[in-house]
Enzyme design. Sequence first.
Site, short mmCIF file in Angstrom:
data_model
loop_
_atom_site.label_atom_id
_atom_site.label_comp_id
_atom_site.label_asym_id
_atom_site.label_seq_id
_atom_site.Cartn_x
_atom_site.Cartn_y
_atom_site.Cartn_z
N LYS A 185 -9.51 -7.42 15.04
CA LYS A 185 -8.93 -6.32 14.27
C LYS A 185 -8.70 -5.09 15.17
O LYS A 185 -9.14 -5.06 16.31
CB LYS A 185 -9.84 -5.98 13.08
CG LYS A 185 -10.03 -7.16 12.10
CD LYS A 185 -8.71 -7.67 11.56
CE LYS A 185 -8.75 -8.55 10.32
NZ LYS A 185 -9.57 -9.73 10.25
C1 LIG Z 1 -10.07 -10.39 8.87
C2 LIG Z 1 -9.73 -10.47 7.44
C3 LIG Z 1 -10.70 -10.59 6.42
C4 LIG Z 1 -12.14 -10.89 6.64
O1 LIG Z 1 -12.73 -10.26 7.63
P1 LIG Z 1 -14.01 -10.88 8.42
O2 LIG Z 1 -14.56 -9.66 9.04
O3 LIG Z 1 -13.45 -11.86 9.40
O4 LIG Z 1 -14.90 -11.49 7.43
C5 LIG Z 1 -10.29 -10.54 5.10
N1 LIG Z 1 -9.02 -10.41 4.78
C6 LIG Z 1 -8.04 -10.31 5.70
C7 LIG Z 1 -6.65 -10.14 5.26
C8 LIG Z 1 -8.36 -10.37 7.06
O5 LIG Z 1 -7.38 -10.28 7.95
#
Ligand SMILES: *Cc1c(COP(=O)(O)O)cnc(C)c1O
Length: 377
Positions: A185
């Site tokens: 992210k």
């Molecule tokens: C990354 C992501 C998540 C979940 O995040 P994690 O930290 O990997 O559990 C949920 N929704 C979307 C759209 C994502 O891109």
Amino acid sequence: MTSPDFLPFTRPSIDDDTIAGVADVLRSGWLTTGAKCREFEAALATYFGGRPVRVANSGTATLELALALCDIGPGDEVITTPLTWAATGNVIARRGARPVFVDVDPVTRNIDLQRAEDVISPVTRAVMPVDLGGLPVDRDALYDFANSYNLRVVEDAAQSMGSNWKGRRIGSFGDLVSFSFHANKNMTTGEGGCLVLNDDAEAARCERLRLQGVVRDADMGMEIEEISGKFNMTDIAARIGLGQLPSLDAFNTRRRDLARRYFASLDASLHLGLPVADFEQSNWHMFQVLLPLERLAISRGEFLRRMHAKGIGIGVHYPAMHLFSAYRRAGWKEGDCPNAERIGARTVTLPLFPAMQDGDVDRVCGVLRQVMRGAME
Ligand SMILES: *Cc1c(COP(=O)(O)O)cnc(C)c1O
């Protein structure tokens, strides 16, 4: 496995001060949720204009906590998008509720809120939109929709940390807003996430649900009124987040500049489906193009392999999730969300991360041109 000049589709930027800070936490004797988590929550609360924030061990955890805070469970329906990471639909199903997938707008690739009106039922309780690639869902339309049907909103803003809607930072307004700090992210804690809440009472309940539902009393005894799971963040992760947050805006500015460069380099003769050219609101979490498969003699898989062989990492985000077998068993099928299916079958994610050089974008585009021209019928 890969050569040193292999360009991955993403890579985190962690500075030396953050690395040193993590070492300090490791030496401190306190590794789990403690002072660093509270400091990180305070920094995030400031970032989000003073709203209460609680951190957790993933963006999936914060979504699950958000649904629990809305008391969503068996018999309930939650409206969401099929064009998303697995977490979005899964958390709804894991609460025992039914995810109701609504097709996306073909241009923004985000949930089409007009179609959402058609699936409202007496048991619809919430709407959970996703800002795909960091491009914000129309928040005016979202809250008009939610208010007219009396729905809670759980914004899955996992990808839109630092994005804004008409100049207002995502997370600084609205109902429950969930972010992910997964390593891919725009800012990371390794694994982690945060939830922006409405008031202190909701934050206190979130804090209980984050750790087994336990409430401690003054005599160091404990009580559980509401059963929950294990979702708390470590101080190690929080220290990474404290090192990342001050750089977030610079990271996103760099992403935006790289995205502009992609637009300038990808010529129309390649017939790629380009993302919305939003340089005001999006944090450019990803740069996703749609392959013109009908003009190519190769499959998407072969395209990925050819790009990889020439040193370029490509991602796929995402196949339409209602077509996964677990969801097919619940009755979902081809044709339910045609736009998402079409996009999900063609989308590829080009490399985009703050440490990339301008020349890296040129290299990606050069290789892309070569691979596509070699495959055009
Ligand atoms: C990354 C992501 C998540 C979940 O995040 P994690 O930290 O990997 O559990 C949920 N929704 C979307 C759209 C994502 O891109």
